[in-house]
Design a protein around this motif. Structure first.
Motif, PDB file in Angstrom:
ATOM      1  N   GLU A   2       0.659  -1.146   0.005  1.00  0.00           N
ATOM      2  CA  GLU A   2       0.000  -0.004   0.087  1.00  0.00           C
ATOM      3  C   GLU A   2       0.710   1.246  -0.044  1.00  0.00           C
ATOM      4  N   VAL A   3       1.955   1.263   0.924  1.00  0.00           N
ATOM      5  CA  VAL A   3       2.748   2.481   0.902  1.00  0.00           C
ATOM      6  C   VAL A   3       3.202   2.684  -0.631  1.00  0.00           C
ATOM      7  N   ARG A   4       3.926   1.515  -0.995  1.00  0.00           N
ATOM      8  CA  ARG A   4       4.626   1.732  -2.284  1.00  0.00           C
ATOM      9  C   ARG A   4       3.727   2.198  -3.412  1.00  0.00           C
ATOM     10  N   MET A   5       2.299   1.588  -3.333  1.00  0.00           N
ATOM     11  CA  MET A   5       1.613   1.899  -4.398  1.00  0.00           C
ATOM     12  C   MET A   5       1.057   3.542  -4.016  1.00  0.00           C
ATOM     13  N   GLU A   6       0.715   3.670  -2.948  1.00  0.00           N
ATOM     14  CA  GLU A   6       0.136   5.309  -2.846  1.00  0.00           C
ATOM     15  C   GLU A   6       1.283   6.279  -2.887  1.00  0.00           C
ATOM     16  N   GLN A   7       2.307   6.020  -2.457  1.00  0.00           N
ATOM     17  CA  GLN A   7       3.530   7.034  -2.103  1.00  0.00           C
ATOM     18  C   GLN A   7       4.566   6.941  -3.101  1.00  0.00           C
ATOM     19  N   LYS A   8       4.559   5.821  -3.968  1.00  0.00           N
ATOM     20  CA  LYS A   8       5.530   5.482  -5.079  1.00  0.00           C
ATOM     21  C   LYS A   8       6.885   5.638  -4.615  1.00  0.00           C
ATOM     22  N   LYS A   9       6.874   5.134  -3.088  1.00  0.00           N
ATOM     23  CA  LYS A   9       8.246   4.932  -2.518  1.00  0.00           C
ATOM     24  C   LYS A   9       8.362   3.792  -1.848  1.00  0.00           C
ATOM     25  N   MET A  64       8.284   0.284  -6.422  1.00  0.00           N
ATOM     26  CA  MET A  64       7.091  -0.299  -7.199  1.00  0.00           C
ATOM     27  C   MET A  64       6.471  -1.374  -6.139  1.00  0.00           C
ATOM     28  N   PRO A  65       5.346  -1.565  -6.092  1.00  0.00           N
ATOM     29  CA  PRO A  65       4.846  -2.705  -5.238  1.00  0.00           C
ATOM     30  C   PRO A  65       5.506  -3.961  -5.267  1.00  0.00           C
ATOM     31  N   ILE A  66       6.023  -4.661  -4.268  1.00  0.00           N
ATOM     32  CA  ILE A  66       6.646  -5.803  -4.414  1.00  0.00           C
ATOM     33  C   ILE A  66       6.111  -7.066  -5.174  1.00  0.00           C
ATOM     34  N   TYR A  67       4.642  -7.279  -4.796  1.00  0.00           N
ATOM     35  CA  TYR A  67       3.831  -8.302  -5.487  1.00  0.00           C
ATOM     36  C   TYR A  67       3.927  -7.950  -6.862  1.00  0.00           C
ATOM     37  N   LEU A  68       4.092  -6.901  -7.636  1.00  0.00           N
ATOM     38  CA  LEU A  68       4.139  -6.558  -9.057  1.00  0.00           C
ATOM     39  C   LEU A  68       5.340  -6.909  -9.701  1.00  0.00           C
ATOM     40  N   GLN A  69       6.526  -6.825  -8.667  1.00  0.00           N
ATOM     41  CA  GLN A  69       7.848  -6.876  -9.377  1.00  0.00           C
ATOM     42  C   GLN A  69       7.989  -8.566  -9.294  1.00  0.00           C
ATOM     43  N   LEU A  70       7.371  -9.408  -8.199  1.00  0.00           N
ATOM     44  CA  LEU A  70       7.562 -10.490  -8.275  1.00  0.00           C
ATOM     45  C   LEU A  70       6.665 -11.172  -9.588  1.00  0.00           C
ATOM     46  N   MET A  71       5.531 -10.648  -9.660  1.00  0.00           N
ATOM     47  CA  MET A  71       4.642 -11.387 -10.908  1.00  0.00           C
ATOM     48  C   MET A  71       5.688 -10.927 -12.209  1.00  0.00           C
ATOM     49  N   GLY A  72       6.259  -9.910 -12.212  1.00  0.00           N
ATOM     50  CA  GLY A  72       7.028  -9.588 -13.804  1.00  0.00           C
ATOM     51  C   GLY A  72       8.318 -10.444 -13.622  1.00  0.00           C
ATOM     52  N   ARG A  73       8.974 -10.786 -12.457  1.00  0.00           N
ATOM     53  CA  ARG A  73      10.120 -11.678 -12.386  1.00  0.00           C
ATOM     54  C   ARG A  73       9.452 -13.075 -12.984  1.00  0.00           C
ATOM     55  N   ILE A  74       8.525 -13.610 -12.392  1.00  0.00           N
ATOM     56  CA  ILE A  74       8.218 -14.898 -12.571  1.00  0.00           C
ATOM     57  C   ILE A  74       7.550 -15.073 -14.156  1.00  0.00           C
ATOM     58  N   GLN A  75       6.569 -13.986 -14.479  1.00  0.00           N
ATOM     59  CA  GLN A  75       6.598 -13.857 -15.872  1.00  0.00           C
ATOM     60  C   GLN A  75       7.547 -14.043 -16.829  1.00  0.00           C
ATOM     61  N   ARG A  76       8.840 -13.378 -16.649  1.00  0.00           N
ATOM     62  CA  ARG A  76       9.899 -13.435 -17.310  1.00  0.00           C
ATOM     63  C   ARG A  76      10.561 -14.542 -17.358  1.00  0.00           C
ATOM     64  N   ASP A  77      10.660 -15.171 -16.124  1.00  0.00           N
ATOM     65  CA  ASP A  77      11.126 -16.597 -16.147  1.00  0.00           C
ATOM     66  C   ASP A  77      10.339 -17.628 -16.949  1.00  0.00           C
ATOM     67  N   ILE A  78       9.100 -17.491 -16.970  1.00  0.00           N
ATOM     68  CA  ILE A  78       8.372 -18.417 -17.833  1.00  0.00           C
ATOM     69  C   ILE A  78       8.391 -17.860 -19.249  1.00  0.00           C
ATOM     70  N   ILE A  79       8.390 -16.546 -19.778  1.00  0.00           N
ATOM     71  CA  ILE A  79       8.568 -16.366 -21.011  1.00  0.00           C
ATOM     72  C   ILE A  79      10.097 -16.749 -21.649  1.00  0.00           C
ATOM     73  N   SER A  80      10.992 -16.781 -20.775  1.00  0.00           N
ATOM     74  CA  SER A  80      12.375 -17.144 -21.037  1.00  0.00           C
ATOM     75  C   SER A  80      12.722 -18.751 -21.316  1.00  0.00           C
ATOM     76  N   GLY A  81      11.737 -19.242 -20.629  1.00  0.00           N
ATOM     77  CA  GLY A  81      11.886 -20.621 -20.751  1.00  0.00           C
ATOM     78  C   GLY A  81      12.487 -21.366 -19.468  1.00  0.00           C
ATOM     79  N   ARG A  82      12.818 -20.524 -18.689  1.00  0.00           N
ATOM     80  CA  ARG A  82      13.203 -21.095 -17.210  1.00  0.00           C
ATOM     81  C   ARG A  82      12.148 -22.275 -16.984  1.00  0.00           C
ATOM     82  N   TYR A  83      10.951 -21.863 -16.944  1.00  0.00           N
ATOM     83  CA  TYR A  83       9.848 -22.865 -16.742  1.00  0.00           C
ATOM     84  C   TYR A  83       9.004 -23.127 -18.088  1.00  0.00           C
ATOM     85  N   GLY A  84       9.167 -24.360 -18.492  1.00  0.00           N
ATOM     86  CA  GLY A  84       8.537 -24.620 -19.660  1.00  0.00           C
ATOM     87  C   GLY A  84       7.086 -24.673 -19.487  1.00  0.00           C
ATOM     88  N   PRO A  85       6.344 -24.863 -20.586  1.00  0.00           N
ATOM     89  CA  PRO A  85       4.539 -24.940 -20.603  1.00  0.00           C
ATOM     90  C   PRO A  85       4.614 -26.205 -19.766  1.00  0.00           C
TER      91      PRO A  85
END
Lengths: 233, 124
Positions: free
Chosen positions: A214-221, B9-30
């Motif tokens: 929430e902090v990161r989303m709302e404050q962008k930091k 950036m929210p951490i969960y978004l970065q985790l999603m991005g990272r796993i998505q990249r691992d999938i796209i790059s083939g680290r995990y196959g279909p």
């Protein structure tokens, strides 16, 4: 189920005309890792001591799983104090026996496994260990209990960055999904990623209680950057 | 060992991005099985609840699916994987072009630099 921790109008004065905590209200749900953050003298350790029955509130109350701090709550709270209380002449093995005697929920096998992974022998005397290693031993003891609430006061303060990673890893691998961990620290950027939620204390009051994302989303930091802004000297 | 995560950036978004990249790059196959949430959380040194949230979001996007007892798996929908790869490539290109524009380069100049760089790459 009741929240694992609730504080109602909690206030503490040490009799010097200052309030270390003043009308603090807080409720912590189960199954999260919570960072208790605040500048020096903001009341973090006072709050932690009140939860652990080491201090008595001047006003208000603390409840753990709906009961006041005391013998019953100590069964379900595992506490890592800021300072070490270990007897230097003891061996690591003595400490294990001591914890086993005291706490029904102490898991000896878990403690021994972690100590082995850290290369700490059971026959080592505590006095012969470095400060960082003693801190690790103490954390191992605390995390080897199947508690419902873990309270860690500055768990990573005195150890090097590699050991810090190990300690965070220990916390992540050992905590049970229904347990709550409340940990205080100044090293926010090191622990930010393992927290669900952060609580900022200032002058004995809660000034922020939000999830990290929430902090990161709302404050962008990051929480670390927000902390530096909120508490700029 | 730990995943590189950035600060704002929210951490969960970065985790999603990272796993998505691992999938796209083939680290995990279909059809591959993903490690458990707990294992991934420890590997990434993040909170398990945050990893759980990233997984739920990936499930919603259809990239992974869970089977009640046996765990989480990568989609076998190769079209979807191709589509994602294209989207990711488009994002990288957009960033690249923007950085070049920020340097004050015109499109023609960018094209020349880009082609030279690609030639250099081939020779290596």
């Amino acid at each position: 189920m009741k929240p694992i921790l609730e504080c109602y109008g909690l206030s503490k004065s040490y009799g010097n005309g200052r309030w270390a905590l003043s009308n603090l209200n807080l409720s912590l749900e189960r199954g999260q890792i919570v960072g208790l953050l605040g500048p020096n003298g903001s009341g973090k350790t006072t709050l932690i001591k009140l939860i652990n029955d080491l201090l008595v509130p001047t006003e208000g109350s603390v409840q753990i799983d709906g009961i006041l701090p005391g013998v019953e709550t100590k069964k379900i709270v595992s506490y890592l104090p800021e300072r070490t209380y270990l007897t230097p002449s003891w061996k690591v093995r003595d400490l294990i026996m001591y914890f086993e005697d005291f706490y029904d929920n102490f898991r000896r096998d878990r403690a021994e496994e972690m100590l082995e992974a850290l290369g700490i022998g059971l026959h080592a005397r505590l006095r012969t260990l470095s400060k960082g290693t003693r801190e690790k031993v103490q954390l191992v003891m605390v995390m080897s209990r199947d508690a419902e609430l873990y309270i860690l006061d500055e768990p990573i303060g005195g150890v090097d960055p590699a050991a810090r990673d190990y300690i965070l890893n220990t916390i992540l691998t050992n905590y049970n999904e229904n347990a709550t961990i409340l940990l205080s620290t100044h090293l926010i950027s090191d622990i930010e990623n393992i927290l669900d939620r952060v609580i900022f204390l200032q002058n004995g009051q809660v000034v922020l209680n939000a999830s990290v994302d929430e902090v990161r989303m709302e404050q962008k930091k990051s929480v670390d950057m927000l902390f530096r802004e909120v508490f700029r000297c | 060992m730990t995943w590189v995560l950035d600060n704002n950036m929210p951490i969960y978004l970065q985790l999603m991005g990272r796993i998505q990249r691992d999938i796209i790059s083939g680290r995990y196959g279909p059809g591959d099985k993903l490690p458990s949430v707990r294992e991934l959380a420890v590997e990434a040194a993040v909170n398990p609840n945050t990893m759980q949230k990233a997984m739920s979001e990936l499930e919603r996007s259809g990239l992974v699916y869970s089977q009640r007892t046996s765990g989480r798996f990568i989609t076998e929908d190769e079209e979807l994987l191709k589509e994602l790869k294209k989207e990711q490539a488009a994002r990288y290109l957009e960033e690249f072009i923007e950085s070049m524009h920020n340097l004050g380069l015109k499109n023609d100049e960018i094209r020349i630099l880009f082609e030279d760089a690609m030639k250099g790459e081939k020779e290596e």
